[in-house]
Design an enzyme around this catalytic site. Structure first.
Site, PDB file in Angstrom:
ATOM      1  CE1 TYR A   1       6.367   1.113   4.651  1.00 41.36           C
ATOM      2  CE2 TYR A   1       4.525   1.696   5.121  1.00 41.36           C
ATOM      3  CZ  TYR A   1       5.923   1.350   5.827  1.00 41.36           C
ATOM      4  OH  TYR A   1       5.801   0.555   7.026  1.00 41.36           O
TER       5      TYR A   1
ATOM      6  CG  ASN B   1       5.487  -7.054   7.630  1.00 43.81           C
ATOM      7  OD1 ASN B   1       5.473  -6.181   8.548  1.00 43.81           O
ATOM      8  ND2 ASN B   1       6.507  -7.071   6.348  1.00 43.81           N
TER       9      ASN B   1
ATOM     10  CE  LYS C   1       5.184  -2.840   8.721  1.00 42.09           C
ATOM     11  NZ  LYS C   1       6.150  -3.454   7.492  1.00 42.09           N
TER      12      LYS C   1
ATOM     13  CG  HIS D   1       9.634   0.100   9.368  1.00 40.16           C
ATOM     14  ND1 HIS D   1       9.626  -0.075   7.777  1.00 40.16           N
ATOM     15  CD2 HIS D   1      10.280   1.139   9.717  1.00 40.16           C
ATOM     16  CE1 HIS D   1      10.072   1.044   7.962  1.00 40.16           C
ATOM     17  NE2 HIS D   1      10.830   1.742   8.298  1.00 40.16           N
TER      18      HIS D   1
ATOM     19  CD  GLU E   1      12.636   4.548   7.312  1.00 33.77           C
ATOM     20  OE1 GLU E   1      12.230   3.967   6.179  1.00 33.77           O
ATOM     21  OE2 GLU E   1      12.501   3.449   8.240  1.00 33.77           O
TER      22      GLU E   1
HETATM   23  N1  UDP Z   1       4.369  -4.815   1.646  1.00 35.15           N
HETATM   24  C1  UDP Z   1       3.244  -5.919   0.829  1.00 35.15           C
HETATM   25  N2  UDP Z   1       3.279  -6.437  -0.032  1.00 35.15           N
HETATM   26  C2  UDP Z   1       4.654  -7.260  -0.400  1.00 35.15           C
HETATM   27  C3  UDP Z   1       6.259  -6.537  -0.117  1.00 35.15           C
HETATM   28  C4  UDP Z   1       5.737  -5.381   1.338  1.00 35.15           C
HETATM   29  O1  UDP Z   1       1.966  -5.815   1.869  1.00 35.15           O
HETATM   30  O2  UDP Z   1       4.944  -7.490  -1.582  1.00 35.15           O
HETATM   31  C5  UDP Z   1       4.438  -4.306   2.843  1.00 35.15           C
HETATM   32  C6  UDP Z   1       5.209  -4.973   4.208  1.00 35.15           C
HETATM   33  O3  UDP Z   1       3.815  -4.738   5.512  1.00 35.15           O
HETATM   34  C7  UDP Z   1       6.620  -4.638   4.195  1.00 35.15           C
HETATM   35  C8  UDP Z   1       6.121  -2.789   3.459  1.00 35.15           C
HETATM   36  O4  UDP Z   1       5.222  -3.794   2.745  1.00 35.15           O
HETATM   37  O5  UDP Z   1       6.833  -4.552   5.170  1.00 35.15           O
HETATM   38  C9  UDP Z   1       7.067  -2.522   2.665  1.00 35.15           C
HETATM   39  O6  UDP Z   1       7.526  -3.270   2.064  1.00 35.15           O
HETATM   40  P1  UDP Z   1       9.429  -3.597   2.380  1.00 35.15           P
HETATM   41  O7  UDP Z   1      10.106  -4.114   0.256  1.00 35.15           O
HETATM   42  O8  UDP Z   1       9.930  -2.288   2.283  1.00 35.15           O
HETATM   43  O9  UDP Z   1       9.412  -4.866   3.233  1.00 35.15           O
HETATM   44  P2  UDP Z   1      10.137  -4.656   4.458  1.00 35.15           P
HETATM   45  O10 UDP Z   1      11.930  -3.605   4.441  1.00 35.15           O
HETATM   46  O11 UDP Z   1       8.925  -3.570   5.637  1.00 35.15           O
HETATM   47  O12 UDP Z   1      10.765  -5.320   4.552  1.00 35.15           O
HETATM   48 MG    MG Z   2      11.445  -1.609   3.860  1.00 37.49          MG
END
Ligand code: UDP
Ligand code: MG
Length: 141
Positions: A50, A113, A10, A116, A127
């Site tokens: 997303y 974070n 990212k 992905h 994806e």
């Molecule tokens: N994210 C965020 N706030 C939250 C949860 C997720 O900004 O409370 C962002 C974070 O970058 C995350 C992405 O949205 O990786 C997608 O969320 P998901 O719940 O799918 O988490 P992941 O699968 O990436 O662990």
């Molecule tokens: Mg996710």
């Protein structure tokens, strides 16, 4: 079962200059790289990628962040790739992620974070094809 999963290094990781550190860990964990590129998402692409989160409170900020700079999408293949890659990257929130995981090592907060990882084999396939055409996928090693 051999599966495909999509990694995205990212914008925060690109900015921190840890692309190499992250790819090193992916290679050491035994993932096969099928395709990789250095690119930047348009707002439309980020919204579409997303889409599943469109009703979440963090959606608009997430789209802003994911379009804020270059990213490195990587198509990966391995036995049980989806679950193994999620284990390698750690929990969504880097502060809660397990020691040694990519998010723990390089993530900043629950939004920024570092990386992905696809959440299911179906989404892994989907994806990978979001970023790479079939002719860009390399099989021969
Ligand atoms: N994210 C965020 N706030 C939250 C949860 C997720 O900004 O409370 C962002 C974070 O970058 C995350 C992405 O949205 O990786 C997608 O969320 P998901 O719940 O799918 O988490 P992941 O699968 O990436 O662990
Ligand atoms: Mg996710």
């Amino acid at each position: 079962m051999v599966q495909r999963t999509l990694a995205i290094i990212k914008p925060d990781s690109v900015e921190k200059k840890v692309i190499g550190e992250i790819i090193k860990r992916i290679e050491e964990a035994g993932f096969k790289i099928l395709a990789m590129k250095y690119t930047k998402l348009t707002e439309e692409q980020a919204k579409s990628f997303y889409e599943i989160h469109k009703d979440k409170p963090f959606y608009n900020d997430l789209v802003k962040y994911m379009t804020s700079g270059p990213i490195v999408p990587i198509a990966l293949e391995k036995e049980n790739a989806v679950e193994e890659f999620r284990t390698l990257i750690g929990s969504t929130d880097p502060t809660k992620a397990e020691e040694g995981t990519i998010r723990k090592l390089f993530g900043t907060n629950i939004e920024r974070n570092a990386i992905h990882g696809s959440d299911s084999p179906e989404n892994g396939e989907k994806e990978v094809l979001f970023f790479f055409s079939k002719s860009e996928i390399v099989y021969n090693y």
